[in-house]
Design an enzyme around this catalytic site. Structure first.
Site, PDB file in Angstrom:
ATOM      1  N   ASP A 255      24.766 -16.733  -9.395  1.00 54.61           N
ATOM      2  CA  ASP A 255      25.088 -16.957  -7.974  1.00 54.61           C
ATOM      3  C   ASP A 255      26.518 -16.515  -7.686  1.00 54.61           C
ATOM      4  O   ASP A 255      26.799 -15.887  -6.662  1.00 54.61           O
ATOM      5  CB  ASP A 255      24.953 -18.439  -7.617  1.00 54.61           C
ATOM      6  CG  ASP A 255      23.586 -18.746  -7.043  1.00 54.61           C
ATOM      7  OD1 ASP A 255      22.690 -17.905  -7.211  1.00 54.61           O
ATOM      8  OD2 ASP A 255      23.420 -19.818  -6.438  1.00 54.61           O
TER       9      ASP A 255
ATOM     10  N   LYS B 130      28.548 -22.436 -24.541  1.00 57.19           N
ATOM     11  CA  LYS B 130      29.663 -23.361 -24.770  1.00 57.19           C
ATOM     12  C   LYS B 130      29.577 -23.809 -26.226  1.00 57.19           C
ATOM     13  O   LYS B 130      29.330 -24.986 -26.518  1.00 57.19           O
ATOM     14  CB  LYS B 130      29.568 -24.550 -23.799  1.00 57.19           C
ATOM     15  CG  LYS B 130      29.893 -24.205 -22.356  1.00 57.19           C
ATOM     16  CD  LYS B 130      31.375 -24.051 -22.090  1.00 57.19           C
ATOM     17  CE  LYS B 130      32.063 -25.395 -22.040  1.00 57.19           C
ATOM     18  NZ  LYS B 130      33.531 -25.225 -21.868  1.00 57.19           N
TER      19      LYS B 130
ATOM     20  N   TYR C 215      16.972 -27.582 -17.956  1.00 55.98           N
ATOM     21  CA  TYR C 215      16.069 -27.821 -16.824  1.00 55.98           C
ATOM     22  C   TYR C 215      14.667 -28.223 -17.280  1.00 55.98           C
ATOM     23  O   TYR C 215      13.854 -28.698 -16.491  1.00 55.98           O
ATOM     24  CB  TYR C 215      15.984 -26.589 -15.917  1.00 55.98           C
ATOM     25  CG  TYR C 215      17.290 -26.252 -15.206  1.00 55.98           C
ATOM     26  CD1 TYR C 215      18.331 -27.169 -15.116  1.00 55.98           C
ATOM     27  CD2 TYR C 215      17.474 -25.012 -14.618  1.00 55.98           C
ATOM     28  CE1 TYR C 215      19.511 -26.862 -14.483  1.00 55.98           C
ATOM     29  CE2 TYR C 215      18.663 -24.695 -13.971  1.00 55.98           C
ATOM     30  CZ  TYR C 215      19.675 -25.626 -13.906  1.00 55.98           C
ATOM     31  OH  TYR C 215      20.845 -25.314 -13.269  1.00 55.98           O
TER      32      TYR C 215
ATOM     33  N   ASP D  67      22.335 -19.933 -13.999  1.00 57.21           N
ATOM     34  CA  ASP D  67      22.138 -20.353 -12.617  1.00 57.21           C
ATOM     35  C   ASP D  67      23.456 -20.216 -11.844  1.00 57.21           C
ATOM     36  O   ASP D  67      23.516 -19.624 -10.754  1.00 57.21           O
ATOM     37  CB  ASP D  67      21.655 -21.813 -12.625  1.00 57.21           C
ATOM     38  CG  ASP D  67      21.039 -22.235 -11.320  1.00 57.21           C
ATOM     39  OD1 ASP D  67      21.015 -21.422 -10.392  1.00 57.21           O
ATOM     40  OD2 ASP D  67      20.590 -23.393 -11.234  1.00 57.21           O
TER      41      ASP D  67
ATOM     42  N   ASP E 119      32.692 -21.052 -19.264  1.00 55.30           N
ATOM     43  CA  ASP E 119      33.711 -21.375 -18.255  1.00 55.30           C
ATOM     44  C   ASP E 119      34.722 -20.232 -18.141  1.00 55.30           C
ATOM     45  O   ASP E 119      35.159 -19.878 -17.035  1.00 55.30           O
ATOM     46  CB  ASP E 119      34.401 -22.708 -18.559  1.00 55.30           C
ATOM     47  CG  ASP E 119      34.893 -22.819 -19.990  1.00 55.30           C
ATOM     48  OD1 ASP E 119      34.457 -22.034 -20.844  1.00 55.30           O
ATOM     49  OD2 ASP E 119      35.733 -23.705 -20.263  1.00 55.30           O
TER      50      ASP E 119
END
Ligand code: NAD
Length: 368
Positions: free
Chosen positions: A257, A196, A145, A253, A229
């Site tokens: 959530d 990852k 970001y 992020d 993942d």
């Protein structure tokens, strides 16, 4: 009783239901001052749309500097349709982004707790989520970001190319990992670090640095590494296997959530953002419910104040070193739910519907 050092708390109620839920926190702070002789010094300021209406800016310099000097900031929520069409720099959310950036709030803590009294609010089976208590620690000021180069540029074949860069340095990784390990020591002593590393070099570095820090300073904490993942899948399959999850900005992020929705109730979930130290050596921190300003119910006195009250419990625990007081406050919330008291958003058959302020009063009565 011995009086302790004055602790500065800046209340930023903001817009919509923000002032309604912060009012309940204010009552609780006053209760601690009166009954437990805790010397909290409260200051309250405008931020967001209400600040724009009065001063033409979502946060004035004066409020910003106050925030820089405060040990604890309690934010309600900002935004709403009234300010949706303002130019970007004037939007209420700019105040939050400025605070997060300038206070260097690099670690975002989001607990996902499933209250046993509200287990039916989740979309997952009760046995999967009942008693769930996870803490997600998301890196908040680095990664894709913020990485450079970024932008959208034309390329030779006439197409356009969108670019974002995922970068992390050793210190960015270790400072957030340290927070996760310290938190785990206060909880069930288990950290799962997610990245990852199979496809990204920054993920590989993340894994190596977390592992090295663990070996040097946190051998007593159980550490495991998981691909992000897989973590998303495991959160749905068996969320209770986790204690503290630490991950980067992008994966955090999504995962935070996802985890918060396991519990099914927006009005109950708190959050904390921890940052760099101020000039007195105190860690800067901002605490806020995860919900927004809920314009659809603002002014009706029906907002659930529990997320904001539990955010204050996090402030007691993580900024003010008042673990016992945090325990008392969290238990008072549980007791009120056990008594069947519910605000409209979590109301179910056989329970007693109550208003925002009556919920706050009931929690205070349990503190007694
Ligand atoms: P929201 O969280 O405000 O509301 C979503 C739904 O949940 C609404 O139906 C609302 O009534 C309900 N809800 C939320 N909190 C509740 C509570 N404490 N008690 C009872 N019900 C509650 O999200 P939204 O509608 O997407 O956003 C509304 C505004 O809030 C927007 O302007 C958005 O930008 C802003 N927002 C601010 C923050 C923040 O200040 N940190 C976060 C998210 C959204």
């Amino acid at each position: 009783m011995i009086k302790v050092k004055k602790r500065k708390i800046l209340l930023l109620p903001g817009d919509g239901i923000g002032p309604e839920v912060i009012a309940e926190v204010k009552k609780i702070i006053n209760w601690f001052n009166d009954k437990k002789s805790l010397d909290f010094e409260i200051d309250q300021e405008l931020v967001g749309g209400c600040s724009y209406d009065k001063h033409g800016t979502p946060i004035t310099d004066e409020v910003f500097y106050k925030a820089l000097e405060s040990e604890v900031i309690m934010l309600g929520a900002v935004g709403g349709p009234t300010w949706d069409n303002l130019e970007f720099s004037k939007k209420p959310e700019r105040a939050l982004l400025k605070l997060r950036k300038e206070l260097k709030l690099f670690a975002n803590l989001r607990p996902a707790i499933c209250f046993k009294q509200l287990v039916d609010a989740s979309t997952l089976k009760p046995e999967v989520v009942s008693g769930l208590d996870i803490m997600i620690v998301r890196e908040l000021t680095g990664g894709i970001y913020f990485g450079e180069p970024r932008g959208i540029k034309p390329i030779e074949n006439g197409e356009r190319k969108g670019i974002n860069t995922h970068t992390y340095t050793t210190s960015e990784i270790t400072r957030v990992a340290r927070i996760a390990f310290d938190l785990a020591r206060k909880r069930s002593n288990k950290v799962t670090s997610c990245e990852k590393s199979n496809v990204m070099e920054a993920g590989q570095l993340w894994k190596e640095e977390v592992q090295e820090l663990h070996e040097k300073e946190y051998k007593d904490v159980e550490l495991s590494h998981m691909l992000a993942d897989n973590c998303a899948m495991q959160l749905l399959r068996n969320p209770k296997q986790f204690d503290v999850i630490v991950t980067d900005n992008l994966f955090g992020d999504m995962l935070s959530d996802q985890a918060s929705m396991l519990t099914g109730s927006l009005g109950l979930l708190p959050s904390a953002s921890l940052g760099a130290k101020n000039k007195d050596g105190e860690m800067r921190a901002m605490y806020e419910p995860i919900h927004g300003s809920a314009p659809d119910i603002a002014g009706k006195g029906i907002a659930n104040p529990i997320a904001c009250i539990l955010s204050f419990a996090m402030a007691l625990r993580y900024s003010l070193d008042l673990d016992k007081e945090a325990d008392i406050l969290e238990k008072a919330v549980q007791d009120v739910l056990n008594d069947g008291l519910r605000t409209k958003d979590i109301m179910s058959e056989g329970m007693k519907e109550t208003s925002t302020s009556a919920m706050g009063d009931a929690i205070i009565s349990k503190l007694q």
